[in-house]
Write an enzyme that holds these catalytic residues in place. Sequence first.
Site, PDB file in Angstrom:
ATOM      1  NE  ARG A 179      -2.643   1.148   3.607  1.00  0.00           N
ATOM      2  CZ  ARG A 179      -3.550   1.255   4.592  1.00  0.00           C
ATOM      3  NH1 ARG A 179      -4.844   1.379   4.296  1.00  0.00           N
ATOM      4  NH2 ARG A 179      -3.172   1.217   5.857  1.00  0.00           N
ATOM      5  CG  ASP A 465      -4.094   2.784  10.762  1.00  0.00           C
ATOM      6  OD1 ASP A 465      -5.060   3.479  11.158  1.00  0.00           O
ATOM      7  OD2 ASP A 465      -4.121   2.143   9.690  1.00  0.00           O
TER       8      ASP A 465
END
EC number: 2.3.3.9
Length: 564
Positions: A179, A465
Amino acid sequence: GTYGYPTPAVKKIESYYDVPEGVDIRGRYDAEFAKILTKDALKFVADLQREFRNHIKYALECRREAKKKYNEGALPEFDPATTYIREQEWVCAPVPPAVADRKVEITGPVDRKMVINALNSGAKVFMADFEDALSPGWENLMRGQVNLKDAVAGTISLHDKARNRVYKLNDQTAKLFVRPRGWHLPEAHILIDGEPATGCLVDFGLYFYHSYSAFRRTQGAGFGPFFYLPKMEHSREAKIWNNVFEKAEKVAGIERGSIRATVLIETLPAVFQMNEILYELKDHSVGLNCGRWDYIFSYVKTFQAHPDRLLPDRVLVGMTQHFMKSYSDLLIRTCHRRGVHAMGGMAAQIPIKEDPVANEVALELVRKDKLREVKAGHDGTWAAHPGLIPACMEIFNNNMGNASNQIDTVKREDGANITEQDLLQIPRGARTMEGLRLNTRVGIQYVAAWLTGSGSVPLYNLMEDAATAEISRVQNWQWLKYGVELNGDGLGVKVNKELFGRVVEEEMARIEKEVGTEKFKEGMYKEACKIFTRQCTSPMLDDFLTLDAYNYIVVHHPRETSKL
């Protein structure tokens, strides 16, 4: 310098990166990094940047235009101009055999030990993250590139001297997806024609250039590399990615449709563009994924000027809320209609070793959530910790028979009736003082970790996150801006600057008590508190916390590290 970063003094030093015309590297020189930052690899990145920078600028300009419309009262909606794409029958390219089965995917940052453990974890896929689980300092990014190159080559290993253990890859590993960052994030350590490079083109370009050939031979069985694409808001952004992929395939001399990507549907505008996004990436798509926290963050951001759309405590905004259920049902229907995977969301729980009872409660929550996903028709799901993989895998295996996925078996035709009203329905639930406190202590601790180089942070038995910090700060901002009443704890207190100031002070004291005075002094808690508080109280809502905080971690080396 550009963006107010310091312009380094020009001094010649012995070691420098050998750079192509127009590329300038402001990050520290390291012989390991130089194997990644080769002249040819940098030329590949620079070519991508030059070809697509105007398209990227335009796409970001369109985001600002859309924001203006929402702030003036408009609601996101399906685009009448692309009705034909939604109504026609068409499918994406067939799923590559190597990734037909994606029942459980583990995600995590690209540090060396994590990469080895995740590939060995028993999950079907490892999504290596340069985005929300990574603090994008120079060292983290470049070490991450080195680690992925070694991982694809199969040579990655690590000698942990403290534990006297050697980590290396098993014979059977998870399939690697990468990603890159979102379109909006710059890479300030690499200048191309005097401007910071686009972060995601650096992440994509360096990884692709060094690893496509080995990846296709091994992991991808003739396909790949595979990617996850974050934070998109419109199909025009997917079209840029599609063009990037085609250009990369051409340069590498591999067949069109080799590169595949799963798109995260994690912004509110994107949920109205799912067919269009898949259509733009038709030959390069392997599905869509539900990014829950960022989606809720985006709901708040999209409706920042709509006081009638206040969220309850974020812990109450689960997938059973009508607007969230509608979003995941429509995603499943859309993906399966177009022949690709519909991936479920994150289980962020961390096994609680020291408390078996609490651990069982946490695992039960995970099982319940995953059962809901597989029954709804999802083809797989995310876990943040290897300890959750067996539980998730068991649920998906038990409910899918021997099938690799549910693309052909669970069509969710009922999803055809999901309306704009369903997708925008205001979530129900109470607002409490504890909600405000939790947002504050989690937000500050996350930012403190991020500033010191950690983007994936265990807090209160959850792996957090950047998305968690984002939802925490925008929710605080929204409650402050509209002076909401905390109606959930019977106190009837209204949120204002004084109250928030007191909460920040008390939560900082709590953090200090929890982490210990020593660590509190060493960590960047005070700076984090400043950044987080400023974001919550500013008159205008910043688009991205990570963009604002990025200035604190850019280190330009005073010595010139690439030859002019």
